[in-house]
Scaffold this motif. Structure first.
Motif, PDB file in Angstrom:
ATOM      1  N   GLY A  15      42.718  21.831 -58.036  1.00 49.25           N
ATOM      2  CA  GLY A  15      42.222  20.777 -58.915  1.00 49.25           C
ATOM      3  C   GLY A  15      42.416  19.383 -58.374  1.00 49.25           C
ATOM      4  O   GLY A  15      42.752  19.178 -57.205  1.00 49.25           O
ATOM      5  N   PHE A  16      42.201  18.451 -59.269  1.00 53.99           N
ATOM      6  CA  PHE A  16      42.209  17.036 -58.927  1.00 53.99           C
ATOM      7  C   PHE A  16      43.196  16.275 -59.797  1.00 53.99           C
ATOM      8  O   PHE A  16      43.364  16.580 -60.983  1.00 53.99           O
ATOM      9  CB  PHE A  16      40.807  16.440 -59.136  1.00 53.99           C
ATOM     10  N   TYR A  17      43.831  15.309 -59.185  1.00 51.03           N
ATOM     11  CA  TYR A  17      44.562  14.271 -59.894  1.00 51.03           C
ATOM     12  C   TYR A  17      43.834  12.972 -59.594  1.00 51.03           C
ATOM     13  O   TYR A  17      43.466  12.714 -58.447  1.00 51.03           O
ATOM     14  CB  TYR A  17      46.019  14.177 -59.417  1.00 51.03           C
ATOM     15  N   LEU A  18      43.621  12.149 -60.612  1.00 51.51           N
ATOM     16  CA  LEU A  18      42.876  10.902 -60.458  1.00 51.51           C
ATOM     17  C   LEU A  18      43.800   9.714 -60.651  1.00 51.51           C
ATOM     18  O   LEU A  18      44.691   9.726 -61.509  1.00 51.51           O
ATOM     19  CB  LEU A  18      41.718  10.875 -61.457  1.00 51.51           C
ATOM     20  N   TRP A  19      43.588   8.681 -59.851  1.00 48.03           N
ATOM     21  CA  TRP A  19      44.421   7.483 -59.861  1.00 48.03           C
ATOM     22  C   TRP A  19      44.048   6.622 -61.052  1.00 48.03           C
ATOM     23  O   TRP A  19      42.908   6.185 -61.191  1.00 48.03           O
ATOM     24  CB  TRP A  19      44.220   6.727 -58.553  1.00 48.03           C
ATOM     25  N   LYS A  20      45.036   6.375 -61.924  1.00 49.25           N
ATOM     26  CA  LYS A  20      44.828   5.530 -63.101  1.00 49.25           C
ATOM     27  C   LYS A  20      46.023   4.602 -63.231  1.00 49.25           C
ATOM     28  O   LYS A  20      47.143   5.070 -63.410  1.00 49.25           O
ATOM     29  CB  LYS A  20      44.660   6.384 -64.347  1.00 49.25           C
ATOM     30  N   ASN A  62      48.856   3.030 -62.070  1.00 54.23           N
ATOM     31  CA  ASN A  62      49.749   3.180 -60.915  1.00 54.23           C
ATOM     32  C   ASN A  62      50.268   4.608 -60.780  1.00 54.23           C
ATOM     33  O   ASN A  62      51.334   4.839 -60.224  1.00 54.23           O
ATOM     34  CB  ASN A  62      50.916   2.199 -61.023  1.00 54.23           C
ATOM     35  N   GLN A  63      49.497   5.568 -61.328  1.00 56.93           N
ATOM     36  CA  GLN A  63      49.905   6.975 -61.288  1.00 56.93           C
ATOM     37  C   GLN A  63      48.700   7.875 -61.045  1.00 56.93           C
ATOM     38  O   GLN A  63      47.564   7.505 -61.339  1.00 56.93           O
ATOM     39  CB  GLN A  63      50.504   7.410 -62.622  1.00 56.93           C
ATOM     40  N   LEU A  64      48.999   9.069 -60.548  1.00 62.96           N
ATOM     41  CA  LEU A  64      47.999  10.130 -60.521  1.00 62.96           C
ATOM     42  C   LEU A  64      48.044  10.836 -61.868  1.00 62.96           C
ATOM     43  O   LEU A  64      49.124  11.189 -62.352  1.00 62.96           O
ATOM     44  CB  LEU A  64      48.304  11.123 -59.399  1.00 62.96           C
ATOM     45  N   VAL A  65      46.887  11.038 -62.472  1.00 64.08           N
ATOM     46  CA  VAL A  65      46.794  11.674 -63.784  1.00 64.08           C
ATOM     47  C   VAL A  65      45.957  12.950 -63.633  1.00 64.08           C
ATOM     48  O   VAL A  65      44.923  12.949 -62.958  1.00 64.08           O
ATOM     49  CB  VAL A  65      46.148  10.722 -64.812  1.00 64.08           C
ATOM     50  N   LEU A  66      46.403  14.007 -64.261  1.00 66.09           N
ATOM     51  CA  LEU A  66      45.739  15.298 -64.182  1.00 66.09           C
ATOM     52  C   LEU A  66      44.255  15.180 -64.509  1.00 66.09           C
ATOM     53  O   LEU A  66      43.872  14.590 -65.518  1.00 66.09           O
ATOM     54  CB  LEU A  66      46.406  16.291 -65.143  1.00 66.09           C
ATOM     55  N   GLY A  67      43.427  15.756 -63.640  1.00 62.87           N
ATOM     56  CA  GLY A  67      41.983  15.800 -63.837  1.00 62.87           C
ATOM     57  C   GLY A  67      41.519  17.243 -63.928  1.00 62.87           C
ATOM     58  O   GLY A  67      42.324  18.153 -64.168  1.00 62.87           O
ATOM     59  N   PRO A  68      40.231  17.493 -63.713  1.00 59.58           N
ATOM     60  CA  PRO A  68      39.700  18.856 -63.776  1.00 59.58           C
ATOM     61  C   PRO A  68      40.412  19.794 -62.801  1.00 59.58           C
ATOM     62  O   PRO A  68      40.694  19.416 -61.661  1.00 59.58           O
ATOM     63  CB  PRO A  68      38.228  18.678 -63.396  1.00 59.58           C
ATOM     64  N   VAL A 117      44.761  16.660 -50.287  1.00 61.95           N
ATOM     65  CA  VAL A 117      43.875  15.766 -49.541  1.00 61.95           C
ATOM     66  C   VAL A 117      43.642  14.526 -50.391  1.00 61.95           C
ATOM     67  O   VAL A 117      43.171  14.628 -51.531  1.00 61.95           O
ATOM     68  CB  VAL A 117      42.529  16.456 -49.228  1.00 61.95           C
ATOM     69  N   PRO A 118      43.961  13.338 -49.863  1.00 62.73           N
ATOM     70  CA  PRO A 118      43.719  12.113 -50.634  1.00 62.73           C
ATOM     71  C   PRO A 118      42.230  11.817 -50.735  1.00 62.73           C
ATOM     72  O   PRO A 118      41.462  12.108 -49.808  1.00 62.73           O
ATOM     73  CB  PRO A 118      44.444  11.036 -49.827  1.00 62.73           C
ATOM     74  N   LEU A 119      41.841  11.259 -51.856  1.00 58.54           N
ATOM     75  CA  LEU A 119      40.468  10.804 -52.067  1.00 58.54           C
ATOM     76  C   LEU A 119      40.493   9.281 -52.065  1.00 58.54           C
ATOM     77  O   LEU A 119      41.139   8.667 -52.918  1.00 58.54           O
ATOM     78  CB  LEU A 119      39.935  11.332 -53.402  1.00 58.54           C
ATOM     79  N   ILE A 120      39.821   8.698 -51.085  1.00 62.39           N
ATOM     80  CA  ILE A 120      39.793   7.247 -50.922  1.00 62.39           C
ATOM     81  C   ILE A 120      38.330   6.808 -50.933  1.00 62.39           C
ATOM     82  O   ILE A 120      37.525   7.296 -50.127  1.00 62.39           O
ATOM     83  CB  ILE A 120      40.463   6.815 -49.592  1.00 62.39           C
ATOM     84  N   ILE A 169      42.272   3.842 -53.585  1.00 63.91           N
ATOM     85  CA  ILE A 169      42.739   5.165 -54.009  1.00 63.91           C
ATOM     86  C   ILE A 169      41.892   5.637 -55.181  1.00 63.91           C
ATOM     87  O   ILE A 169      41.701   4.916 -56.165  1.00 63.91           O
ATOM     88  CB  ILE A 169      44.220   5.110 -54.443  1.00 63.91           C
ATOM     89  N   TYR A 170      41.386   6.858 -55.083  1.00 64.09           N
ATOM     90  CA  TYR A 170      40.633   7.472 -56.179  1.00 64.09           C
ATOM     91  C   TYR A 170      41.429   8.623 -56.800  1.00 64.09           C
ATOM     92  O   TYR A 170      41.438   8.817 -58.000  1.00 64.09           O
ATOM     93  CB  TYR A 170      39.269   7.963 -55.693  1.00 64.09           C
ATOM     94  N   GLY A 171      42.098   9.402 -55.948  1.00 62.52           N
ATOM     95  CA  GLY A 171      42.870  10.533 -56.435  1.00 62.52           C
ATOM     96  C   GLY A 171      43.193  11.484 -55.303  1.00 62.52           C
ATOM     97  O   GLY A 171      43.210  11.093 -54.136  1.00 62.52           O
TER      98      GLY A 171
END
Length: 160
Positions: free
Chosen positions: A54-59, A61-67, A118-121, A126-128
């Protein structure tokens, strides 16, 4: 139009097909949540011996659980903490053969033994992260890293 195709068992060829499937699955959809949901489901179906994708999304100043696909997970991860936070801090993929040897590993699921993140930039922001866990040590290798980074590149493209 997306069409499921049987994989051959040849890792590189199957990853190439996976990338085509992700593109076909997401090319006509503009909703990022829908695309991330299908991306995690596609990876979960493709990868063997994994227990969380799955994904964690940057919100803020934290990564927040995504799909995601898998058991309930940690909701928030701080910058630089655990494997996911380290991937964001370093802006580099983290391939962890044995999570018990990773300093500060966050154990959301005690069954997880190895992990790749894998970072998403996007546009240097930063995206997640794409996060995948396995119940086996040494599950992921450099081929996985290479192709999951390409997978993440497609995700970054539809997440703009």
């Amino acid at each position: 139009m997306f069409q499921a195709t049987a994989y051959s068992g040849r890792k590189v060829n199957d990853y190439e097909l996976l990338l085509k499937q992700l593109t076909a699955l997401t090319e006509d959809e503009r909703d990022t949540t829908a695309n991330l949901s299908n991306a995690s489901a596609l990876l979960n179906q493709f990868l063997h011996d994994v227990n969380w994708v799955g994904f964690y999304l940057w919100k803020g100043n934290q990564l927040v659980l995504g799909p995601f696909q898998g058991l309930p997970a940690c909701l928030r991860i701080d910058y630089g903490k655990g494997v996911c936070g380290t991937a964001i801090k370093t802006r580099k993929s983290q391939l962890v053969e044995d999570v018990t040897k990773f300093p500060g590993h966050i154990a959301c699921d005690s069954a997880s033994k190895s992990e790749i993140v894998v970072p998403l930039i996007i546009d240097n922001e930063i995206y997640g992260v794409l996060d995948i866990d396995s119940p086996s040590t040494n599950r992921f290798d450099e081929t996985d890293r290479e192709y999951l980074e390409k997978f993440a590149g497609i995700v970054e493209g539809f997440s703009r």
